[in-house]
Design a protein around this motif. Sequence first.
Motif, mmCIF file in Angstrom:
data_model
loop_
_atom_site.group_PDB
_atom_site.id
_atom_site.type_symbol
_atom_site.label_atom_id
_atom_site.label_comp_id
_atom_site.label_asym_id
_atom_site.label_seq_id
_atom_site.Cartn_x
_atom_site.Cartn_y
_atom_site.Cartn_z
ATOM 1 N N UNK A 1 0.835 -1.201 0.000
ATOM 2 C CA UNK A 1 0.000 0.000 0.000
ATOM 3 C C UNK A 1 0.872 1.255 0.000
ATOM 4 N N UNK A 2 1.873 1.279 0.862
ATOM 5 C CA UNK A 2 2.743 2.452 0.933
ATOM 6 C C UNK A 2 3.507 2.658 -0.371
ATOM 7 N N UNK B 1 3.140 5.920 -3.568
ATOM 8 C CA UNK B 1 4.219 6.736 -4.142
ATOM 9 C C UNK B 1 4.079 6.915 -5.648
ATOM 10 N N UNK B 2 3.193 6.138 -6.272
ATOM 11 C CA UNK B 2 3.021 6.222 -7.723
ATOM 12 C C UNK B 2 2.505 7.602 -8.105
ATOM 13 N N UNK B 3 3.159 8.217 -9.061
ATOM 14 C CA UNK B 3 2.787 9.579 -9.482
ATOM 15 C C UNK B 3 2.499 9.684 -10.968
ATOM 16 N N UNK B 4 2.740 8.592 -11.705
ATOM 17 C CA UNK B 4 2.537 8.634 -13.152
ATOM 18 C C UNK B 4 1.518 7.583 -13.560
ATOM 19 N N UNK B 5 0.770 7.852 -14.649
ATOM 20 C CA UNK B 5 -0.172 6.842 -15.144
ATOM 21 C C UNK B 5 0.564 5.564 -15.537
ATOM 22 N N UNK B 6 0.029 4.444 -15.144
ATOM 23 C CA UNK B 6 0.650 3.168 -15.486
ATOM 24 C C UNK B 6 1.694 2.694 -14.512
ATOM 25 N N UNK C 1 -9.634 2.380 -1.109
ATOM 26 C CA UNK C 1 -9.802 3.286 0.027
ATOM 27 C C UNK C 1 -8.446 3.605 0.653
ATOM 28 N N UNK C 2 -7.512 2.643 0.593
ATOM 29 C CA UNK C 2 -6.192 2.824 1.195
ATOM 30 C C UNK C 2 -5.188 3.484 0.248
ATOM 31 N N UNK C 3 -5.231 3.151 -1.038
ATOM 32 C CA UNK C 3 -4.153 3.604 -1.937
ATOM 33 C C UNK C 3 -4.490 4.902 -2.666
ATOM 34 N N UNK C 4 -5.770 5.261 -2.775
ATOM 35 C CA UNK C 4 -6.139 6.486 -3.490
ATOM 36 C C UNK C 4 -6.158 7.683 -2.550
ATOM 37 N N UNK C 5 -5.725 8.825 -3.065
ATOM 38 C CA UNK C 5 -5.802 10.055 -2.271
ATOM 39 C C UNK C 5 -7.259 10.470 -2.073
ATOM 40 N N UNK C 6 -7.579 11.024 -0.904
ATOM 41 C CA UNK C 6 -8.959 11.500 -0.691
ATOM 42 C C UNK C 6 -9.267 12.658 -1.637
ATOM 43 N N UNK D 1 -4.291 16.864 -4.150
ATOM 44 C CA UNK D 1 -3.060 16.638 -3.394
ATOM 45 C C UNK D 1 -3.283 16.598 -1.888
ATOM 46 N N UNK D 2 -4.468 16.214 -1.471
ATOM 47 C CA UNK D 2 -4.712 16.112 -0.037
ATOM 48 C C UNK D 2 -3.872 14.975 0.556
ATOM 49 N N UNK D 3 -3.451 15.101 1.803
ATOM 50 C CA UNK D 3 -2.634 14.045 2.415
ATOM 51 C C UNK D 3 -3.449 12.794 2.700
ATOM 52 N N UNK D 4 -2.765 11.663 2.724
ATOM 53 C CA UNK D 4 -3.418 10.405 3.072
ATOM 54 C C UNK D 4 -3.720 10.368 4.567
#
Length: 466
Positions: A255-256, A260-265, A384-389, A396-399
């Motif tokens: 999950x952590x 960290x993923x920031x790019x599509x794919x 629910x765990x891996x997507x940003x709210x 860019x809200x924090x997890x």
Amino acid sequence: MAVYSKHPASAPPAPPIREKTGHVMLRAWCVFVLFSAFAGTAWVNAFGLPVSIVITLGAGLLSAVLWVIVRPPLQWRRLPWGILAYLAWATLSVVWSAWPAATWLTLLLLYVTTLQALFVGSVLSWHELVRAVGAGLKWVIGLSLVFELWVSVFVKAPVLPGFVARTESVDPILYWSRNNLFDGGRIQGIVGNANLLGAIALVAIIVFAILITMSPQRRGWPTAWLALSVYMFVRAGSATAVVAAAAVLLVLATVLLMRTASKPGERTRYYVIYAALAVGGTVGLWVIRDAIFGALGRTADLTGREAIWDAVLSRTGERPWIGWGFSTPWVPTEAAFDGWIIDHGESVMQAHNMWVDVSMQLGIIGLILMAGIYLAFIWRSWFFAVDRPRWDLEANRPYSTITLLPTLLATVLLVQGVAESNPLMLWGWMLVVMLAAKVKQSPLVGEGPAERRAAIERGDVVGLRQ
């Protein structure tokens, strides 16, 4: 004498917001409900089955009344329909059940547990839910230590259910406590089962770790409870709990990493890598299972569980599609279960595998429904765990660490379900229903009708989006 300006830069000082007494009492009741679910077997061991039934039914009735009074917001389209379908199929099994009396009795337990889970999840916000689960676990862990201390210091002998000290030797499986606190053996706590205590201690470790991150400025007591939970986890000596803990660490790391993923794919690449590792790891673990279970002090057949599975699956094959009728757990006084499978001189009350158990009771159809429940629960919990709210253009809200809770507890239940049927009853079923319903009703922490209603009840109107 100080005088306030007619044009103040900020609001004048005011006393801190206080929670409404009714909501405080409601949350306290939820803590009791959660404690009763985690310590369900403790009621039976302490006061007997009739008293336990009265407590269970009375608590369910009171929760139903409170639910009508409080009337929390409920989105009907987002109800856990898979769980309700399973309940309907289990109820329908009364028509063809080979043990109708046992079916009705255990259905009543299933109804009450489901109602309590939906009730707690609907009247508490995510923050309150985590704290309430933590409070219930404090009572279980704390009372387990006090109970074992009482047995070892004052009784100085193993104790049977009903607080009966036993000096002559009997099969250890009958003991409520084996008086092992000071001799290094496995302890069982108030639940009377080391495997159950190990699983509950693992859940407590997860919850208290999340509570520490929720309130960094007040981490003293949660840290102490976390340390005590680790101690109880180690002393329980449950091989299944150890495997579950390893799976939890793996899922947490995944999950952590996904966060960290920031790019599509980018996540797709991670999914492929982890899928390959999962397949390879599963095959490798199966090949060296003898060495692994030997290191944990267990046999490769999970201490005789394979023989139980063979017997249950043999009965399943006689009614493969609809099963023999719901009964979770197996009622030992029922003729079909009394003496059917014997372990340590006692009739076995479960298949020690949730999937094997469901297949025997409710057939392939029940198995499909249960698989659908867990698939939907895991799917929603994962994102629910891996997507940003996100509920607007802000991306860019924090997890929140609270979002880790459902997926980590789902991992514990899935692993435990391989060697136990407990995920089908009491606290196991309650966690599945409560968290699955909560994720559907409130997919964002602090946002949505249910979350806002709980904040208003607390008196916290300003900090609804905290």
